[in-house]
Design an enzyme around this catalytic site. Sequence first.
Site, short mmCIF file in Angstrom:
data_model
loop_
_atom_site.label_atom_id
_atom_site.label_comp_id
_atom_site.label_asym_id
_atom_site.label_seq_id
_atom_site.Cartn_x
_atom_site.Cartn_y
_atom_site.Cartn_z
N ARG A 46 0.80 -1.25 0.07
CA ARG A 46 0.17 0.09 -0.07
C ARG A 46 0.86 1.13 -0.04
O ARG A 46 0.46 1.98 -0.92
CB ARG A 46 -0.78 -0.09 1.23
CG ARG A 46 -1.85 1.18 1.29
CD ARG A 46 -2.80 1.48 2.23
NE ARG A 46 -2.86 0.48 3.42
CZ ARG A 46 -2.25 0.83 4.44
NH1 ARG A 46 -1.46 1.97 4.41
NH2 ARG A 46 -2.21 0.10 5.45
N TYR A 98 -17.39 15.19 -17.09
CA TYR A 98 -17.65 13.70 -16.96
C TYR A 98 -18.82 13.62 -15.80
O TYR A 98 -18.73 14.26 -14.51
CB TYR A 98 -16.30 13.16 -16.32
CG TYR A 98 -16.48 11.66 -16.40
CD1 TYR A 98 -16.75 10.79 -17.40
CD2 TYR A 98 -16.49 11.09 -15.03
CE1 TYR A 98 -16.98 9.62 -17.13
CE2 TYR A 98 -16.34 9.62 -14.81
CZ TYR A 98 -16.87 8.85 -15.91
OH TYR A 98 -16.82 7.54 -15.71
N ASP A 170 -8.04 17.55 -15.27
CA ASP A 170 -8.12 16.28 -15.77
C ASP A 170 -8.10 16.10 -17.24
O ASP A 170 -8.51 16.60 -18.24
CB ASP A 170 -9.74 16.11 -15.47
CG ASP A 170 -10.17 14.37 -15.73
OD1 ASP A 170 -9.49 14.02 -16.84
OD2 ASP A 170 -11.07 14.00 -15.15
N LYS A 195 -8.56 4.88 -19.79
CA LYS A 195 -8.80 5.29 -21.27
C LYS A 195 -7.69 5.28 -22.04
O LYS A 195 -7.00 4.30 -22.19
CB LYS A 195 -9.42 6.65 -21.30
CG LYS A 195 -10.47 7.04 -19.87
CD LYS A 195 -11.81 6.21 -20.33
CE LYS A 195 -12.66 6.17 -18.94
NZ LYS A 195 -13.10 7.45 -18.47
C1 LIG Z 1 -13.55 7.92 -17.27
C2 LIG Z 1 -13.53 9.17 -16.62
C3 LIG Z 1 -13.09 9.25 -15.42
C4 LIG Z 1 -13.21 8.32 -14.34
O1 LIG Z 1 -12.20 7.45 -14.41
P1 LIG Z 1 -12.43 5.74 -14.05
O2 LIG Z 1 -11.32 5.23 -14.30
O3 LIG Z 1 -13.83 5.16 -14.79
O4 LIG Z 1 -12.89 5.80 -12.48
C5 LIG Z 1 -12.85 10.74 -14.93
N1 LIG Z 1 -12.68 11.72 -16.03
C6 LIG Z 1 -12.87 11.53 -17.22
C7 LIG Z 1 -12.60 12.70 -18.07
C8 LIG Z 1 -13.15 10.23 -17.80
O5 LIG Z 1 -13.54 10.23 -19.07
#
Ligand SMILES: *Cc1c(COP(=O)(O)O)cnc(C)c1O
Length: 378
Positions: A46, A98, A170, A195
């Site tokens: 961890r 998101y 983000d 992604k």
């Molecule tokens: C998918 C996504 C998230 C969340 O991420 P997870 O890996 O699904 O928890 C946050 N921000 C954006 C822009 C996303 O496309």
Amino acid sequence: MNITTQAVQIGLEWDSRTGAVSVPIYQTATFRHPGLGQSTGFDYTRSGNPTRQALEDGMARLEGGSRGFAYSSGMAAITNLLLLFSSGDHIVVTEDLYGGTCRLFDRVFNQYGLQFTYVDTSDSAQVSAAIRPETRALFVESLTNPLLKFADLPALSALCRERGLLLIVDNTFLTPYLLKPLDLGADITVYSASKYLAGHNDTIAGLVVVKEPQLAERVYFHQNSVGAVLGPQDSWLVTRGIKTLGVRMDRQQENALGIARWLKSHPRIARVYYPGLDGHPDHDLMQRHSRGFGAMIAFEVDNPALVEQILLKTRLISFAESLGGVESLITFPEVQTHADIPPELRARLGINNVLLRLSVGIEDGDDLIEDLRQALEG
Ligand SMILES: *Cc1c(COP(=O)(O)O)cnc(C)c1O
């Protein structure tokens, strides 16, 4: 060094004993101590694990940050960042956000006294007007979801510096291959690595990169205290994904531009959102700051009945949530990814019953266009 090269190099230095080219998967919970009061640098997974650290260090190098952190999901990563704030603090947020992030802010962290105001962050007057004495941060998506508005990070970071706010970006849709927010004045970048970074629609992961060492210490304290860390196997998968980020992104963008142009010329398509098209409002701004336009497209069909037809009839393009992987995916934001956005906001943003979102993969571009054509023309 070019970021394409840097990405391929991640993890290469990790096993000097055997010279393993691929970072070993240290599938261990704990590490033996060499002696009383001594440590190999690793004590308990961890707190730190070599496979995870290879990814974290590699990501920090790609971004030019002081330190990287890997989490069990993008949402876990964003959750960890919210722990930098206390009850009563206020955060200004981009409104075209998101859906899961919006849910986390409004339905989880609201309960702990954090306050959020959603504004159109492309309008700096709106951002300024939303700032209060208790505002601590601005949270934006570099390229928004699903309508692909590009954030003017140099302008926003100047405003944040002047008003003493942290700028958190983000950067999921662009990745450091196309845009490095820390170089444009951001303090922290956050990713859903599920992604483009992992890139194969096979892993859930989150990443954070922090610019300043002192702030990174606080983020590490929370990462270790909360423990939503990425496991060694998944850390290895994300590392392997990042190695091909450059070639995947190049191909995905090339396909996306071809598809966006084709959609734009189709009589049944009412509107196309793709920042690589000349007519997109952020085309010029994005050309100045970003190395590319990404591979996400949103488009409106001319009749709601066409939505279901397309979702059911595409054969190569899968009707599925998520994005950024090698396989092309299509989704219907109003009822899926953005169902948790309040209906009035959805309507104002343009997320409606004729809007579809396409994540363009690395298939042959002509095959993808043919798939869309046969689905559209029934
Ligand atoms: C998918 C996504 C998230 C969340 O991420 P997870 O890996 O699904 O928890 C946050 N921000 C954006 C822009 C996303 O496309």
